[in-house]
Design a protein around this motif. Structure first.
Motif, PDB file in Angstrom:
ATOM      1  N   ALA A  99      64.893 -35.631  60.349  1.00  0.00           N
ATOM      2  CA  ALA A  99      63.522 -35.402  59.886  1.00  0.00           C
ATOM      3  C   ALA A  99      62.835 -36.689  59.442  1.00  0.00           C
ATOM      4  O   ALA A  99      61.635 -36.871  59.643  1.00  0.00           O
ATOM      5  N   ASP A 100      63.616 -37.581  58.836  1.00  0.00           N
ATOM      6  CA  ASP A 100      63.009 -38.817  58.324  1.00  0.00           C
ATOM      7  C   ASP A 100      62.903 -39.903  59.385  1.00  0.00           C
ATOM      8  O   ASP A 100      62.280 -40.931  59.152  1.00  0.00           O
ATOM      9  N   ASN A 154      68.890 -34.435  59.072  1.00  0.00           N
ATOM     10  CA  ASN A 154      68.374 -35.663  58.460  1.00  0.00           C
ATOM     11  C   ASN A 154      67.513 -36.468  59.418  1.00  0.00           C
ATOM     12  O   ASN A 154      66.826 -37.403  59.009  1.00  0.00           O
ATOM     13  N   SER A 179      59.545 -43.839  62.923  1.00  0.00           N
ATOM     14  CA  SER A 179      59.201 -43.683  61.509  1.00  0.00           C
ATOM     15  C   SER A 179      59.640 -44.957  60.787  1.00  0.00           C
ATOM     16  O   SER A 179      60.325 -45.798  61.374  1.00  0.00           O
ATOM     17  N   PRO A 180      59.270 -45.103  59.528  1.00  0.00           N
ATOM     18  CA  PRO A 180      59.693 -46.314  58.804  1.00  0.00           C
ATOM     19  C   PRO A 180      61.193 -46.338  58.495  1.00  0.00           C
ATOM     20  O   PRO A 180      61.672 -47.302  57.941  1.00  0.00           O
ATOM     21  N   TYR A 181      61.894 -45.263  58.800  1.00  0.00           N
ATOM     22  CA  TYR A 181      63.300 -45.184  58.374  1.00  0.00           C
ATOM     23  C   TYR A 181      64.255 -45.182  59.552  1.00  0.00           C
ATOM     24  O   TYR A 181      63.978 -44.594  60.582  1.00  0.00           O
ATOM     25  N   TYR A 230      58.296 -38.150  53.407  1.00  0.00           N
ATOM     26  CA  TYR A 230      59.653 -38.613  53.704  1.00  0.00           C
ATOM     27  C   TYR A 230      60.550 -38.419  52.486  1.00  0.00           C
ATOM     28  O   TYR A 230      60.108 -38.600  51.346  1.00  0.00           O
ATOM     29  N   ALA A 231      61.804 -38.055  52.753  1.00  0.00           N
ATOM     30  CA  ALA A 231      62.737 -37.781  51.666  1.00  0.00           C
ATOM     31  C   ALA A 231      62.924 -39.014  50.794  1.00  0.00           C
ATOM     32  O   ALA A 231      62.914 -40.145  51.286  1.00  0.00           O
ATOM     33  N   TYR A 250      63.479 -31.470  50.828  1.00  0.00           N
ATOM     34  CA  TYR A 250      63.995 -32.528  49.938  1.00  0.00           C
ATOM     35  C   TYR A 250      62.846 -33.078  49.098  1.00  0.00           C
ATOM     36  O   TYR A 250      61.687 -33.013  49.504  1.00  0.00           O
ATOM     37  N   ASN A 262      61.924 -39.399  62.690  1.00  0.00           N
ATOM     38  CA  ASN A 262      60.909 -39.138  63.708  1.00  0.00           C
ATOM     39  C   ASN A 262      59.540 -39.072  63.058  1.00  0.00           C
ATOM     40  O   ASN A 262      59.367 -38.370  62.056  1.00  0.00           O
ATOM     41  N   ARG A 263      58.564 -39.730  63.653  1.00  0.00           N
ATOM     42  CA  ARG A 263      57.191 -39.592  63.162  1.00  0.00           C
ATOM     43  C   ARG A 263      56.507 -38.499  63.995  1.00  0.00           C
ATOM     44  O   ARG A 263      56.007 -38.733  65.083  1.00  0.00           O
ATOM     45  N   VAL A 299      55.880 -35.276  57.167  1.00  0.00           N
ATOM     46  CA  VAL A 299      57.034 -34.392  57.009  1.00  0.00           C
ATOM     47  C   VAL A 299      56.741 -33.461  55.838  1.00  0.00           C
ATOM     48  O   VAL A 299      56.296 -33.899  54.779  1.00  0.00           O
ATOM     49  N   LEU A 332      49.975 -36.320  61.015  1.00  0.00           N
ATOM     50  CA  LEU A 332      51.427 -36.197  61.082  1.00  0.00           C
ATOM     51  C   LEU A 332      52.071 -36.511  59.738  1.00  0.00           C
ATOM     52  O   LEU A 332      51.692 -37.464  59.057  1.00  0.00           O
TER      53      LEU A 332
END
Ligand code: TPP
Lengths: 576, 292
Positions: free
Chosen positions: B62-63, B60, B16-18, A441-442, A434, B65-66, A430, A428
């Motif tokens: 996107a960051d 956004n 996720s980490p964010y 991750y962005a 960006y 969800n893992r 991303v 998994l």
């Protein structure tokens, strides 16, 4: 029997008429007739889109010697209407023969007598009607007559016609064979042959266009997803591959627009398929943003771009080389890419095949940049191998760490990183438009931004060692060295051959990869040249600028053409 | 340690980490929660889902969800998603995008994906404004509304996404509300399970840039179609519902029980997924024979 004197070693034949009269089908059959004698064939097609009636031509140049471009002077012209003569007067001389139907079409051949050519007014349409019940086989009548005049084997023509109509059934094949025989017998009775009987040699060639070769190269490389939006001169790639969906594990999608086409190809590639898109440069212009996307996502992508004269809609069915600078620079941000520039049909096959390998291994965008002349002309090439073998690159075969520590964009020395694909456990991540960190991750971190840009650009160093290098064609030393790229190769080869017959000392350098520019090998070839002349199909000397920018080479002169027409070897030779 | 064992999606696996950068109180939080609930309840192996995000505040996510995530270009998530599905039709493919992204920049793709009945789920964060670019008019903005780019009022009539989907023969068409997470969760679940194209347009209040279409605004107006006994099997009836403006219907407008997804029409995909076919050895005869 007295022969009309023309070069006995080669055939230069042209069929001209209205769109819809089967001009291309006729030309292809004549080309195959020559090929199956063992000859090399080059066929140039014109279909000026704005001339009344949609005037089409298909011109076959064939010989046992190499033939890589068309020639101005025609041995035999099949004129299916009056424009078939009037638009090609300048290509005729006292050695030319013209088959026409002046009486039936209601014009007087007398007005074309000043060309010096020999005219035969042959009732091809009536013969077709009598033999087949339909006028449409007039072109097959003309092929039969051509075979007699050119000293070609009627049995081979019979086989070519059989193969061309094989899916239409025996009745149609037989009718066409009768039409062919009728034309042959008529010519035998009324016309003087213009060639000695041609010998037959073994050969194992195929006759196809650059577009066909790109499609075939893609198939050999295992293309799985092809999405495009039709636009001359690359539409034939779409139709060729679409037809092959029944034979190969391939999905072909005519997308709603070019933006969708390229984004689909990127999506499929991301999911693990070998993917490609294609368009004319005008259509490609809509793909520019997504080129940049593929670049930052490090998703392999092959893009075939066909140049035609611009700006804008330009001259849709003509040729040029005016988009090199655009393609080298397309995509916002700094996007690493490879730009391959095939010349011959065989090169279109080989470089498309190579493009898939480079794109997948280096996870970048690879362009196959050609033009109308290279993509829509027919040329013979050796039949490809029965089988091609492909390895996959960059995909992770083994199980991934169960602690989910896998990083899709891990920074590496070579610039590319092992790629997981959706469906793979513990892969998994991303995949991000960006700027991103190693997990995808962005990020807006300054150091990471710098690191990632540098990582992606390191790929160029590796890929530069695997791109095709410039080649020298002709004598090792010459008074004049012509330099060309892409389809100009075809004409330059012809120039080099013709030069040797008129006592001029000419060789040429062909550049099959424009980016990364092969500085070292080009310099090595060009350094010792006595007089370098750049030949290219644009106004501003786009490759000349690239060479000046990348090397310290200077050209003594240049020959440029930007009127939509291809170069002619005779014309280049005259200026030297 | 390595293994090929898969984990099923859960709230924990999705973390996720964010943490979201959305404004406090943003409707995207409600959508996000409902979406995560739906994914967790569906019991899908975590590697079998791909989420393709548009560019916007919505994208956004996107960051946050893992998953296998694909953060696309603005307006272009749908073509990416369509091809991901065709390359590997075992995957569940979901698009998360804004109303500007879907009904503006990418409108052509929206229409084409519906006409093709591609088996993807499209979640549209419909906040009736451009969020990420800080408050310009969107295709869904009510005519006359003053925004940053239309200081004298939005000049166009707002788009009717549900009506558009009906005319394009989409096979699952629903509308949810970020303020009703339970209901939205069930709509998203059904949409993902639906074989064929599914649209869930979601009223998503944007506190910062849309002072008109607020939580309060929607709370006063929305009503649940199914609670009113509406059966989603009639396009004409559904069509009429899209013209209700005083009260705003949410729920399932239409579902085609006979939907045949695009990938089911391709015989190349009968036996295996496209990417499962080996390309190691390619026999050329069929590609070459016509040229001899
Ligand atoms: C090609 C392109 N045009 C414009 C933008 C700038 N842009 C980013 S998001 C956005 C609109 C956002 O609105 P919406 O899609 O409704 O999403 P939201 O932020 O409201 O969730 C725009 C115009 C862009 N990133 N790319």
């Amino acid at each position: 029997m007295q022969m009309i004197n023309s070069n006995p070693q080669s055939i230069n034949w042209k069929v001209a008429g209205r769109a819809g009269e089967g001009i291309d089908v006729t030309g292809i059959m004549f080309g195959k007739l020559c090929m199956r004698h063992g000859m090399n064939v080059f066929a140039y097609r014109e279909y000026p889109s704005l001339i009344r009636g949609g005037h089409n031509t298909h011109q076959v140049h064939a010989s046992f010697d190499p033939k890589t471009s068309q020639q101005k002077h025609i041995d035999l012209l099949i004129a299916l209407n009056e424009e078939g003569i009037s638009l090609h007067k300048n290509e005729l001389n006292e050695h030319s023969v013209v088959f026409c139907e002046a009486k039936q079409d209601g014009y007087d051949i007398a007005k074309y007598q000043d060309t010096g050519a020999t005219f035969y007014d042959i009732p091809m349409t009536n013969m077709s009607r009598e033999e087949t019940g339909h006028f449409l086989a007039q072109n097959v009548v003309s092929l039969g007559a051509s075979a007699w005049l050119m000293g070609l084997d009627i049995e081979i023509l019979k086989a070519v016609i059989h193969d061309a109509f094989h899916d239409k059934g025996e009745t149609i094949i037989e009718a066409n064979h009768r039409a062919m025989q009728r034309g042959y017998d008529y010519a035998k009775e009324h016309c003087k042959p213009i060639k000695e009987t041609f010998a037959k040699k073994e050969n194992n060639q195929i006759l196809l266009t650059g577009n066909h070769a790109v499609a075939m190269g893609a198939i050999s490389a295992g293309v799985q997803y092809f999405s495009a939006y039709p636009m001359t001169p690359t539409s034939e790639i779409l139709s060729s591959l679409a037809a092959q969906q029944v034979n190969y594990n391939l999905v072909v999608k005519h997308a709603e627009d070019e933006i969708s086409a390229i984004n689909q190809a990127i999506g499929a590639s991301y999911a693990g398929a070998r993917a490609m898109t294609a368009s004319a440069t005008g259509g490609y212009a809509l793909m520019v943003e997504a080129t940049s996307l593929a670049g930052v996502m490090e998703t392999p992508l092959v893009i075939c771009v066909g140049q035609r004269p611009g700006p804008a809609t330009g001259l849709p069915t003509w040729t040029c080389q005016s988009d090199l600078q655009f393609i080298i620079n397309a995509g916002h941000g700094e996007v690493p890419r490879v730009v391959l520039t095939p010349g011959s049909v065989q090169e279109h096959f080989e470089l498309t095949r190579l493009a898939f390998y480079l794109a997948e291994k280096y996870q970048l965008v690879v362009f196959v940049l050609s033009d109308k002349y290279g993509l829509e002309s027919y040329e013979t090439m050796p039949r490809p191998a029965d089988e091609y073998h492909n390895q996959r690159y960059g995909l992770i075969e083994e199980a991934l760490p169960s602690d989910d520590s896998y990083r899709r964009f891990v920074v590496t020395e070579e610039g590319y990183s092992p790629r997981s694909i959706p469906g793979q456990a513990h892969g998994l991540s991303v995949t991000n438009s960006y700027e991103h960190d190693e997990f995808g991750y962005a990020t807006e971190d300054a150091q990471m931004t710098k690191t990632m840009n540098e990582k992606r650009h390191r790929k160029i160093k590796g890929v530069a060692t695997e791109v095709p290098q410039p080649i020298l064609i002709g004598p090792a030393e010459a008074d004049i060295t012509l330099v060309g790229w892409g389809s100009t190769r075809l004409v330059l080869e012809e120039v080099v051959r013709q030069a040797s017959t008129v006592g001029k000392s000419v060789n040429c350098i062909h550049i099959p990869c424009a980016w990364p520019f092969p500085v070292e090998s080009f310099t090595k070839l060009a350094r010792t040249a006595k007089k370098l002349i750049m030949v290219e199909g644009n106004l501003n000397g786009q490759m000349e600028s690239v060479i000046k920018q990348e090397t310290d080479m200077k050209f003594a002169d240049h020959i440029r053409r930007y009127d939509g027409r291809p170069f002619y070897a005779e014309e280049i030779l005259e200026t030297l | 340690m390595t293994d090929n064992q898969h984990n099923y999606i859960s709230k924990a696996s999705l973390a996720s980490p964010y943490f979201p950068t959305w404004c406090p109180g943003c409707g995207n939080f409600g959508v996000w929660t409902a979406f995560k609930n739906a994914l967790s309840e569906l019991q899908i192996p975590e590697e079998q889902v791909v989420i393709v995000y548009g560019v916007g505040c919505s994208g956004n996510m996107a960051d946050f969800n893992r998953v296998y995530g694909f953060h696309a270009l603005h307006g272009r998530a749908i073509p990416n998603a369509v091809a991901i599905k065709l390359a590997n039709h075992r995957l569940k493919v979901v698009v998360v995008a804004g109303d500007g992204d879907t009904y503006g920049e990418g409108l052509n793709h929206f229409i084409s994906a519906m006409r093709g009945n591609h088996d993807i789920t499209l979640l549209v964060h419909d906040n009736q404004v451009y969020g990420l670019t800080t408050g310009q008019t969107a295709p869904t903005t009510e005519k006359g509304t003053k925004t940053k780019s239309t200081p004298f009022g939005a000049p166009e009539i707002q788009i009717n996404p549900i009506g558009l989907a009906l005319t394009c023969d989409a096979t699952y068409i629903a509308r949810g509300f970020a303020g009703d997470i339970r209901h939205l969760t069930s709509l998203i679940k059904q949409a993902i399970l639906h074989e064929g194209f599914s649209l869930v347009d979601m009223f998503q209040p944007c506190f910062t840039f849309n002072k008109h279409n607020t939580y309060h605004y929607f709370k006063e107006r929305v009503y649940n179609l199914q609670e009113q006994g509406f059966t989603a099997d009639n396009k004409v009836a559904a069509w009429e519902k899209t013209y209700e403006h005083d009260k705003l219907p949410i729920g399932l407008f239409y579902q085609d029980p006979h939907s045949v997804a695009f990938h089911k029409t391709l015989s190349q995909l009968d036996e295996k997924m496209l990417i499962e076919h080996s390309i190691e050895t390619i026999a050329m005869e069929k590609a070459v024979s016509a040229f001899r």
